[in-house]
Motif scaffolding. Structure first.
Motif, short mmCIF file in Angstrom:
data_model
loop_
_atom_site.label_atom_id
_atom_site.label_comp_id
_atom_site.label_asym_id
_atom_site.label_seq_id
_atom_site.Cartn_x
_atom_site.Cartn_y
_atom_site.Cartn_z
N LEU A 206 0.83 -1.20 0.00
CA LEU A 206 0.00 0.00 0.00
C LEU A 206 0.87 1.25 0.00
O LEU A 206 1.69 1.43 0.90
CB LEU A 206 -0.90 -0.01 1.25
N ALA A 207 0.66 2.12 -0.98
CA ALA A 207 1.39 3.38 -1.04
C ALA A 207 0.82 4.34 0.00
O ALA A 207 -0.39 4.47 0.16
CB ALA A 207 1.28 3.99 -2.43
N THR A 208 1.73 5.00 0.73
CA THR A 208 1.36 6.04 1.69
C THR A 208 2.26 7.23 1.42
O THR A 208 3.22 7.12 0.65
CB THR A 208 1.55 5.56 3.15
N PRO A 209 2.03 8.37 2.05
CA PRO A 209 2.90 9.52 1.82
C PRO A 209 4.32 9.35 2.34
O PRO A 209 5.22 10.09 1.94
CB PRO A 209 2.19 10.65 2.60
N PHE A 210 4.57 8.38 3.21
CA PHE A 210 5.88 8.24 3.84
C PHE A 210 6.61 6.96 3.48
O PHE A 210 7.82 6.86 3.71
CB PHE A 210 5.73 8.33 5.37
N ALA A 211 5.93 5.96 2.93
CA ALA A 211 6.53 4.67 2.57
C ALA A 211 5.48 3.83 1.87
O ALA A 211 4.29 4.18 1.86
CB ALA A 211 7.03 3.93 3.81
N THR B 135 3.50 -0.85 -5.97
CA THR B 135 2.40 -1.30 -5.11
C THR B 135 1.92 -2.67 -5.57
O THR B 135 2.25 -3.12 -6.68
CB THR B 135 1.24 -0.29 -5.14
N LEU B 136 1.14 -3.30 -4.73
CA LEU B 136 0.55 -4.60 -5.04
C LEU B 136 -0.88 -4.56 -4.52
O LEU B 136 -1.10 -4.30 -3.32
CB LEU B 136 1.34 -5.73 -4.36
N ALA B 137 -1.85 -4.79 -5.38
CA ALA B 137 -3.25 -4.81 -4.96
C ALA B 137 -3.45 -5.92 -3.94
O ALA B 137 -2.76 -6.94 -3.99
CB ALA B 137 -4.16 -5.03 -6.16
N PRO B 138 -4.38 -5.74 -3.01
CA PRO B 138 -4.64 -6.79 -2.03
C PRO B 138 -4.95 -8.11 -2.71
O PRO B 138 -5.73 -8.17 -3.66
CB PRO B 138 -5.86 -6.25 -1.27
N GLN B 139 -4.32 -9.16 -2.20
CA GLN B 139 -4.43 -10.48 -2.82
C GLN B 139 -5.54 -11.33 -2.22
O GLN B 139 -5.80 -12.43 -2.71
CB GLN B 139 -3.10 -11.22 -2.69
N ILE C 77 -7.38 -4.84 5.66
CA ILE C 77 -6.25 -4.17 6.30
C ILE C 77 -5.93 -2.87 5.56
O ILE C 77 -5.74 -1.82 6.18
CB ILE C 77 -5.02 -5.10 6.35
N CYS C 78 -5.88 -2.93 4.23
CA CYS C 78 -5.63 -1.72 3.43
C CYS C 78 -6.70 -0.68 3.68
O CYS C 78 -6.39 0.51 3.82
CB CYS C 78 -5.54 -2.07 1.95
N LEU D 293 -5.13 6.96 7.58
CA LEU D 293 -4.48 8.06 6.85
C LEU D 293 -5.44 9.23 6.65
O LEU D 293 -5.02 10.38 6.58
CB LEU D 293 -3.93 7.56 5.52
N THR D 294 -6.73 8.94 6.57
CA THR D 294 -7.74 9.98 6.44
C THR D 294 -8.07 10.59 7.81
O THR D 294 -8.22 11.81 7.93
CB THR D 294 -9.02 9.40 5.81
N ASP D 295 -8.18 9.75 8.82
CA ASP D 295 -8.54 10.18 10.17
C ASP D 295 -7.59 9.52 11.17
O ASP D 295 -7.75 8.34 11.48
CB ASP D 295 -9.98 9.78 10.48
N PRO D 296 -6.60 10.25 11.67
CA PRO D 296 -5.61 9.64 12.57
C PRO D 296 -6.20 9.13 13.88
O PRO D 296 -5.52 8.44 14.62
CB PRO D 296 -4.61 10.76 12.82
N ARG D 297 -7.46 9.41 14.14
CA ARG D 297 -8.09 8.89 15.36
C ARG D 297 -8.85 7.59 15.10
O ARG D 297 -9.50 7.04 16.00
CB ARG D 297 -8.99 9.95 15.97
#
Length: 169
Positions: A22-27, A50-54, A61-62, A69-73
């Motif tokens: 999964l691509a994120t802004p940091f890794a 990236t690799l789509a969920p298998q 999980i993704c 990532l949208t809501d840190p809470r």
């Protein structure tokens, strides 16, 4: 829920071992699943393909990581298997109780668990489910970042800074 399962510490494995990337802004987050349990999340270089969920669990999980990532809470609700000593598992359970947007020091956690700050730091470094077990919320007593992913500088600390900023600490 954390269940104990014997596994080695973080290591780089061939891509075929990942059930999603999964691509994120940091890794790029490499996800490993064993049967119906999340076992590992690894920070991979930002330029990793990236690799789509298998499978369905990898998709869930993704989705939950994207929700964070949208809501840190966002509160994760995943079945997890992680190995570790009794002490490591106690530290990880304690870390899971640190609310988003707050931090605790290695020394504070050590005092709570009747341990030592260095042992808490070692348990944080052995955490195979970062973000979900938010070891980035554990900092040095002096207010400094402390280490992250067994490193004291470089990309790991940039990731820790990003996560803490995301949570507005």
């Amino acid at each position: 829920m954390i269940m104990s399962k014997s596994k080695a510490n973080l290591t780089m494995q061939p891509s075929a071992d990942y059930q999603a990337k999964l691509a994120t802004p940091f890794a790029v987050l490499g996800l490993r699943i064993d049967e119906d349990w999340l076992t590992d999340i690894e920070y991979l270089p930002i330029d990793t393909p990236t690799l789509a969920p298998q499978n369905i669990l990898a998709r869930e999980i993704c989705d939950q990581l994207q929700a964070y990532l949208t809501d840190p809470r966002f509160i994760f609700d995943l079945s997890m298997h992680i190995g570790g000593t009794i002490h490591q598992r106690r530290v990880w359970r304690t870390i899971q109780d640190i609310p988003s947007g707050t931090t605790r020091s290695y020394a504070d956690i050590a005092a709570q668990l009747h341990s030592a700050p260095r042992a808490v730091g070692q348990a944080c470094g052995a955490n195979r489910l970062p973000i979900i077990i938010p070891c980035h919320r554990v900092i040095a007593k002096s207010g400094g970042l402390g280490g992250f992913m067994n490193a004291s500088d470089g990309i790991p600390l940039a990731i820790k800074r990003w996560l803490l900023h995301h949570e507005r600490v």
